[in-house]
Design a protein around this motif. Structure first.
Motif, PDB file in Angstrom:
ATOM      1  N   MET A   1       0.856  -1.171   0.000  1.00 50.17           N
ATOM      2  CA  MET A   1       0.000   0.000   0.000  1.00 50.17           C
ATOM      3  C   MET A   1       0.897   1.227   0.000  1.00 50.17           C
ATOM      4  SD  MET A   1      -2.950   0.924   2.760  1.00 50.17           S
ATOM      5  CE  MET A   1      -4.476   0.846   1.926  1.00 50.17           C
ATOM      6  N   ASP A   2       0.743   2.073  -1.005  1.00 50.53           N
ATOM      7  CA  ASP A   2       1.595   3.247  -1.088  1.00 50.53           C
ATOM      8  C   ASP A   2       0.926   4.457  -0.441  1.00 50.53           C
ATOM      9  OD1 ASP A   2       1.059   4.109  -4.613  1.00 50.53           O
ATOM     10  OD2 ASP A   2      -0.322   4.011  -2.943  1.00 50.53           O
ATOM     11  N   ILE A   3       1.659   5.540  -0.354  1.00 49.71           N
ATOM     12  CA  ILE A   3       1.179   6.730   0.342  1.00 49.71           C
ATOM     13  C   ILE A   3      -0.051   7.329  -0.346  1.00 49.71           C
ATOM     14  CG2 ILE A   3       2.694   8.366  -0.846  1.00 49.71           C
ATOM     15  CD1 ILE A   3       1.876   8.452   2.874  1.00 49.71           C
ATOM     16  N   LYS A   4      -0.122   7.235  -1.670  1.00 52.33           N
ATOM     17  CA  LYS A   4      -1.265   7.772  -2.420  1.00 52.33           C
ATOM     18  C   LYS A   4      -2.552   7.030  -2.023  1.00 52.33           C
ATOM     19  CE  LYS A   4      -2.421  10.201  -6.224  1.00 52.33           C
ATOM     20  NZ  LYS A   4      -2.312  11.623  -6.294  1.00 52.33           N
ATOM     21  N   GLU A   5      -2.491   5.697  -1.910  1.00 54.25           N
ATOM     22  CA  GLU A   5      -3.659   4.918  -1.503  1.00 54.25           C
ATOM     23  C   GLU A   5      -4.078   5.264  -0.078  1.00 54.25           C
ATOM     24  OE1 GLU A   5      -1.963   1.056  -2.379  1.00 54.25           O
ATOM     25  OE2 GLU A   5      -3.414   0.775  -3.994  1.00 54.25           O
ATOM     26  N   GLN A   7      -3.594   8.178   1.418  1.00 52.60           N
ATOM     27  CA  GLN A   7      -4.207   9.502   1.373  1.00 52.60           C
ATOM     28  C   GLN A   7      -5.639   9.413   0.840  1.00 52.60           C
ATOM     29  OE1 GLN A   7      -1.289  11.518  -1.039  1.00 52.60           O
ATOM     30  NE2 GLN A   7      -0.245  12.388   0.746  1.00 52.60           N
ATOM     31  N   ASN A   8      -5.865   8.593  -0.189  1.00 50.30           N
ATOM     32  CA  ASN A   8      -7.216   8.412  -0.724  1.00 50.30           C
ATOM     33  C   ASN A   8      -8.136   7.791   0.324  1.00 50.30           C
ATOM     34  OD1 ASN A   8      -6.693   9.504  -3.249  1.00 50.30           O
ATOM     35  ND2 ASN A   8      -6.163   7.534  -4.151  1.00 50.30           N
ATOM     36  N   ALA A  14     -12.952  10.531   5.768  1.00 50.34           N
ATOM     37  CA  ALA A  14     -13.397  11.864   6.187  1.00 50.34           C
ATOM     38  C   ALA A  14     -14.750  12.202   5.570  1.00 50.34           C
ATOM     39  CB  ALA A  14     -12.358  12.907   5.798  1.00 50.34           C
ATOM     40  N   LYS A  15     -14.944  11.867   4.295  1.00 50.27           N
ATOM     41  CA  LYS A  15     -16.220  12.137   3.622  1.00 50.27           C
ATOM     42  C   LYS A  15     -17.342  11.250   4.147  1.00 50.27           C
ATOM     43  CE  LYS A  15     -14.649  13.764  -0.881  1.00 50.27           C
ATOM     44  NZ  LYS A  15     -14.635  13.464  -2.316  1.00 50.27           N
ATOM     45  N   ALA A  60     -15.944  -3.617   4.900  1.00 50.65           N
ATOM     46  CA  ALA A  60     -15.597  -3.434   3.487  1.00 50.65           C
ATOM     47  C   ALA A  60     -15.282  -1.988   3.115  1.00 50.65           C
ATOM     48  CB  ALA A  60     -16.702  -3.975   2.598  1.00 50.65           C
ATOM     49  N   VAL A  61     -14.373  -1.357   3.841  1.00 52.07           N
ATOM     50  CA  VAL A  61     -13.937  -0.017   3.465  1.00 52.07           C
ATOM     51  C   VAL A  61     -12.980  -0.180   2.296  1.00 52.07           C
ATOM     52  CG1 VAL A  61     -12.597   1.990   4.175  1.00 52.07           C
ATOM     53  CG2 VAL A  61     -14.152   0.908   5.785  1.00 52.07           C
ATOM     54  N   PRO A  62     -13.314   0.339   1.121  1.00 51.42           N
ATOM     55  CA  PRO A  62     -12.443   0.147  -0.022  1.00 51.42           C
ATOM     56  C   PRO A  62     -11.197   1.010   0.083  1.00 51.42           C
ATOM     57  CG  PRO A  62     -14.299   1.507  -0.624  1.00 51.42           C
ATOM     58  CD  PRO A  62     -14.518   1.061   0.790  1.00 51.42           C
ATOM     59  N   VAL A  63     -10.059   0.442  -0.317  1.00 47.65           N
ATOM     60  CA  VAL A  63      -8.817   1.196  -0.310  1.00 47.65           C
ATOM     61  C   VAL A  63      -8.788   2.105  -1.527  1.00 47.65           C
ATOM     62  CG1 VAL A  63      -6.318   1.002  -0.469  1.00 47.65           C
ATOM     63  CG2 VAL A  63      -7.602  -0.562   0.982  1.00 47.65           C
TER      64      VAL A  63
END
Length: 160
Positions: A1-5, A7-8, A14-15, A60-63
């Protein structure tokens, strides 16, 4: 898992309005807490011997947040004659009242004003979404048991 994933994932949580999400995968453990004075993200590397894939708190929180992005509309001229029924709330979209019951509506079915089209679960409350128009269901834009956003298109209806 990279930093971009990561952050997403933080933006998605948050949303969504969730106060805390814990995600454990292979060699990484993430806890995201929101709603406090400052949002907190804790990332731990777990030794490979302790691999236990598990998602807690939010099932099931999607990455990859692209999986829950609203479905892109078909070309405007093709859909311009249809009315879009949108989600009035954030939650989980269900096409039937329970797993052993039939679907509320199917593509090609004629609906009347007041017919129940689906259920959206929000904070353990099951909200029946009723049609405000009569017509024929042309397309169902969301998969069963998928998260939906406020104002996300759910159905295309031909009012003629």
């Amino acid at each position: 898992m990279d930093i971009k994933e990561i952050q997403n994932l933080i933006k998605f949580v948050a949303k969504s309005g969730a106060s805390e999400v814990k995600l454990e995968m292979d060699d990484i453990k993430i806890t995201i807490r929101t709603g406090s004075e400052s949002d907190t993200t804790i990332v731990h590397q777990v030794p490979a011997a302790h691999q236990m894939p598990q998602i807690a708190q939010q099932a099931a929180v999607p990455v990859n947040t692209e999986a829950v992005a609203p479905v892109a509309a078909a070309p405007a001229d093709e859909d311009s004659k249809y009315i879009t029924i949108k989600s009035p709330i954030i939650g989980t979209f269900y096409r039937k009242p329970s797993p052993d019951k039939p679907l509320f509506v199917e593509v090609g079915q004629t609906i009347a004003e007041g017919d129940v089209l689906c259920i959206i679960e929000a904070m353990k409350l099951f909200n029946e979404i009723e049609s405000e128009i009569s017509g024929k269901v042309v397309k169902i834009l969301v998969d069963d048991s998928s998260p939906v956003e406020f104002d996300q298109p759910l159905f295309l209806v031909d009012p003629s």
